[in-house]
Design an enzyme around this catalytic site. Structure first.
Site, PDB file in Angstrom:
ATOM      1  N   GLY A 262       0.817  -1.204   0.000  1.00 51.94           N
ATOM      2  CA  GLY A 262       0.000   0.000   0.000  1.00 51.94           C
ATOM      3  C   GLY A 262       0.849   1.251   0.000  1.00 51.94           C
ATOM      4  N   GLU A 297       1.133   5.773   7.299  1.00 49.79           N
ATOM      5  CA  GLU A 297       2.526   6.116   7.002  1.00 49.79           C
ATOM      6  C   GLU A 297       2.973   7.343   7.781  1.00 49.79           C
ATOM      7  OE1 GLU A 297       3.971   3.754   5.482  1.00 49.79           O
ATOM      8  OE2 GLU A 297       2.049   2.841   4.996  1.00 49.79           O
TER       9      GLU A 297
END
Length: 841
Positions: A262, A297
């Site tokens: 991802g 992230e």
């Protein structure tokens, strides 16, 4: 090769000898197949010898001003002797551009012929680009100088400098030193990327530049403003909750082509799959997933990048925290206010499925080498760890949890840690001893099951017990569990009473419910705090099947649906019964991610878990029902969009295939449903898998969409064609290797589609090829092929899949751990499917 598989003992020994200070890496990226890499490493040493990692071609080596014979390089390692107290190593090397999503990945855009590069280094692929001490606890400052075409943009961990012009075509980007980070967090992204910029003010008053980019041919579809909005919300949330300002000098997010995962948390230069740049209509589920990925992230910038695990056994600390914090931020800081419903339907479900396999492992596990690390990027490391952290936050209290994190970041900034370093801060902040908690939840594997036992007399609860079954867990764990009583009131299933109870041991008697009127539905784990499987009693199951669309609490409804799916997987509820429940639920589901999961589960129940003797009829019935739901749904709605595309994928009968064929011509579509570019490919792939179109029709479709996405879709359509000749050609191409990673993935998804009778002869050929595949292909490509070339549709149809898998495992005890683990999981899934098929019969 053995040199590529670094062991923990080797890493510990090297860290005892070496203290890294700084790297200077000079890259020339103008080559076609290879690039130049000159690395200068400054490091201290307390011993006389060590080794440096590199995968490529070494041209020359110099240590402390003296040449070293290139024969010192073998088996992916440069062996060094005669070390001084302070050392300077210079390695002139040549690296190879990859098309596997590992190391330095190179992509040429078919739309405009432009070249795009990006690096992907986790777990240990920085050594494919520069010479490096490749382990997380040897942090250093990294300075990159990059020579590339002048019309490119180049990004790294440090702010992008103004390029120095070298000639008419080339420039050099001279980055300043990075913060002190681990090698796997460094990054280079280069090419004619386009995007937008912004900035924000951090908690300590600094201005943080922000950038969002993608390749030029997709730039018109890049929703940079929404990405920036989510990012800014995440910054404010994390800085407040962590009590620590953002640690880096800028934050770029680059959507890159052919990305295996991802996203990746490179410090200050996050790479994200460009499938999140939507050229066609996207489902609400994937739009929400993009938001979660962005926040995941960003959370890593503190947890993983600022403070990093010492060794990969604490990988879960990175991923579980990012997973937990991203959902917390999504729920509290963005427009997505049902994040924990999403978490339950996706991450937690993923974790619980993984935790029931023979390959399960504790959240904290002893990782002896890199092979084990690659095998442990799974639902336990991500979803179970996040579930347990959600419990821990409730156990120690939200304020103490965040205070512990703040103290942890303050104490260990730019350093490497172990689990104990974190737990002691939670203990200090909360006053709780976490030794037993850690043992039960972090150091033991497996999953328990909680089952209600209810006695009803004269319409009232006479006794109520929660029975906890061991399942595959090592011990029965204590749970703080909500128990909800739901009644049908004026057509709505509403909560009458919810209590919280401590559940421990094999039986827990709940006296507080005695005397209560019998509910229409009793729900264990109401509120979804506990990490355990749950069951519904018979009365509650009947209520669920008859009234699944009547809940006024969407989280409770999702819990019931998850429990029903788990019962189907455990052969306690027939696949046919589950499909009827799922179809009723789909009709009224308004949560995009739950809807997506329902459709996936429905497909698996109908095509894998159903009894073979009535499978074709069930699949046709499911497709008919989906077409009817799409026709009845509000035009243009999320429900219609997802269900119509799934109906096309499930089409099997002549009438169903005729209808979706007409869709390609713009007729017989559900009112308000628009078939866009990606939707057309879904229809083309379904028609190909049923033998209704040939390669000429696929090529014609590709001619109108000759893009990277179109080429991947065309591969899937071609390999879906259900003839022995088409499958044989696909099999040969895939086993030989050489396709770029995303084209290989698409081709594999097509190969496993279509007539199981045609696929069955390839099962033994697949097993015979695996050893060679793992010797000749990179880890990423080999595991992708091993996972996706397995064809579960043939289970129970004459081929003894279980025996074939077990025989292979018995005959290959020394194969790569990751390969054996995948086949063990295929075996477990096969057994589960056979049991479900028997129950459905």
């Amino acid at each position: 090769m053995p040199g590529e598989n670094l062991t923990r003992s080797e890493a510990v020994a090297r860290a005892a000898v070496v203290a890294t200070e700084r790297y200077h890496v000079d890259l020339d990226l103008r080559g076609d197949d290879t690039f130049s890499s000159v690395t200068t490493i400054e490091f201290a040493a307390t011993g006389s010898d060590t080794f440096v990692d590199f995968i490529g071609t070494v041209n020359s080596i110099e240590l402390n001003g003296e040449p070293v014979d290139v024969s010192a390089y073998s088996d992916s390692r440069i062996h060094l002797t005669g070390l001084a107290e302070h050392n300077t190593l210079v390695v002139d090397a040549t690296g190879l551009f990859m098309n596997t999503g590992e190391g330095m990945h190179k992509f040429v855009d078919p739309v405009d012929g432009e070249t795009y590069l990006y690096t992907q280094f986790e777990v240990a692929d920085a050594r494919r680009v520069f010479a490096v001490f490749e382990q997380p606890d040897l942090k250093a400052e990294f300075t990159f100088h990059v020579t590339a075409p002048s019309h490119w943009q180049v990004f790294s961990n440090s702010p992008t400098p103004e390029p120095v012009v070298l000639d008419e075509a080339s420039s050099r980007w001279e980055f300043t030193p990075s913060e002190r980070i681990s090698s796997y967090l460094t990054a280079i992204i280069a090419g004619p990327y386009r995007g937008g910029t912004s900035e924000l003010t951090s908690a300590d008053g600094r201005t943080i530049p922000l950038g969002v980019y993608c390749r030029a041919s997709l730039a018109e579809h890049l929703d940079a403003d929404e990405v920036m909005d989510i990012t800014k919300a995440g910054f404010a949330f994390f800085e407040k909750e962590y009590g620590h300002p953002y640690p880096f000098r800028k934050y770029d997010q680059i959507f890159v082509p052919e990305f295996n995962a991802g996203a990746m948390e490179n410090a200050g230069a996050v790479t994200i799959t460009e499938t999140y740049v939507f050229r066609s209509r996207a489902t609400g589920a994937i739009i929400e997933r993009r938001a979660i990925t962005i926040l995941h992230e960003l959370a890593h910038m503190w947890f993983g990048d600022l403070v990093t695990m010492r060794w990969w056994n604490d990988l879960w600390l990175n991923e579980s925290f990012a997973e937990f914090m991203s959902h917390l931020a999504l729920d509290e800081a963005t427009r997505w206010d049902q994040a924990w419903q999403t978490f339950l339907a996706s991450e937690k479900s993923w974790a619980m499925n993984a935790d029931q396999l023979r390959s399960t492992h504790p959240i904290v596990t002893g990782v002896t080498d890199l092979e084990e690390v690659w095998a442990n990027f799974d639902g336990i490391t991500y979803g179970k760890g996040a579930s347990v952290l959600k419990q821990l936050s409730a156990y120690v209290g939200r304020d103490a949890f965040m205070a512990g994190l703040s103290a942890y970041f303050d104490k260990h900034s730019w350093q490497n840690t172990e689990l104990s370093d974190l737990l002691v801060e939670f203990e200090n902040a909360s006053g709780r001893d976490l030794t037993e908690w850690s043992k039960l939840w972090l150091e033991e594997s497996g999953l328990t099951l909680a089952r209600p036992e209810i006695e009803i007399v004269d319409g009232k609860i006479a006794s109520f017990t929660v029975r906890q079954e061991l399942g595959n867990a090592s011990s029965l764990r204590p749970h703080r569990m909500g128990i909800g009583l739901y009644d049908m009131v004026d057509g709505t299933l509403s909560l009458r009473l919810s209590i919280d109870e401590d559940i421990a041991g094999d039986t827990t008697t709940i006296d507080r419910l005695v005397g209560e009127a019998a509910p229409d539905l009793l729900l264990l784990n109401d509120g979804d705090l506990a990490y355990t499987k749950i069951r519904l009693d018979e009365r509650s199951l009947d209520t669920s099947i008859g009234h699944i669309g009547s809940f006024d609490d969407p989280l409770a409804r999702t819990l019931v649906l998850e429990a029903a799916w788990d019962m189907c997987r455990d052969a306690e509820l027939s696949a046919t019964a589950y499909t009827e429940l799922a179809l009723r639920a789909i009709e009224t589901e308004n949560h995009p991610t739950v809807l997506r999961v329902l459709l996936l589960n429905l497909a698996q129940a109908a095509t894998i878990y159903s009894a073979p003797e009535h499978r074709d009829a069930l699949i046709e019935h499911v497709a008919d029902a989906l077409f009817e739901i799409a026709d009845r749904a509000e035009g243009g709605s999320e429900l219609q969009f997802q269900v119509a595309l799934e109906a096309a994928r499930r089409a099997r009968s002549a009438a169903q295939l005729d209808r979706i064929s007409a869709w390609l011509e713009g007729s017989d579509l559900p009112d308000g449903f628009v078939l866009d570019t990606d939707g057309r490919w879904a229809v083309v792939q379904a028609l190909a898998a049923n033998g209704r179109i040939d390669t000429a029709a696929i090529d014609a479709e590709l001619a109108s969409d000759d893009t990277a996405t179109g080429r991947e879709a065309a591969w899937r359509a071609r390999t879906s064609i259900p003839t022995p000749e088409a499958k044989d050609a696909a099999f040969a191409t895939l086993i030989a290797g050489g396709l770029p990673n995303m084209q290989q993935r698409s081709a594999l998804l097509g190969f496993r589609a279509g007539d199981p009778g045609v696929l069955a002869p390839f099962f033994p050929r697949y097993l015979d090829a695996l050893s060679t595949v793992w010797k000749e292909q990179t880890y990423e490509m080999a595991q992708q092929l091993t996972t996706l070339m397995f064809t579960p549709s043939i289970i129970g149809l004459g081929t003894d899949v279980e025996a074939g898998l077990e025989a292979w495992l018995d005959a290959h005890p020394s194969e790569a751990l990751a390969l054996r683990r995948i086949l063990v999981e295929h075996t477990d899934d096969t057994r589960r499917a056979l049991a479900a098929q028997a129950a459905d019969a």
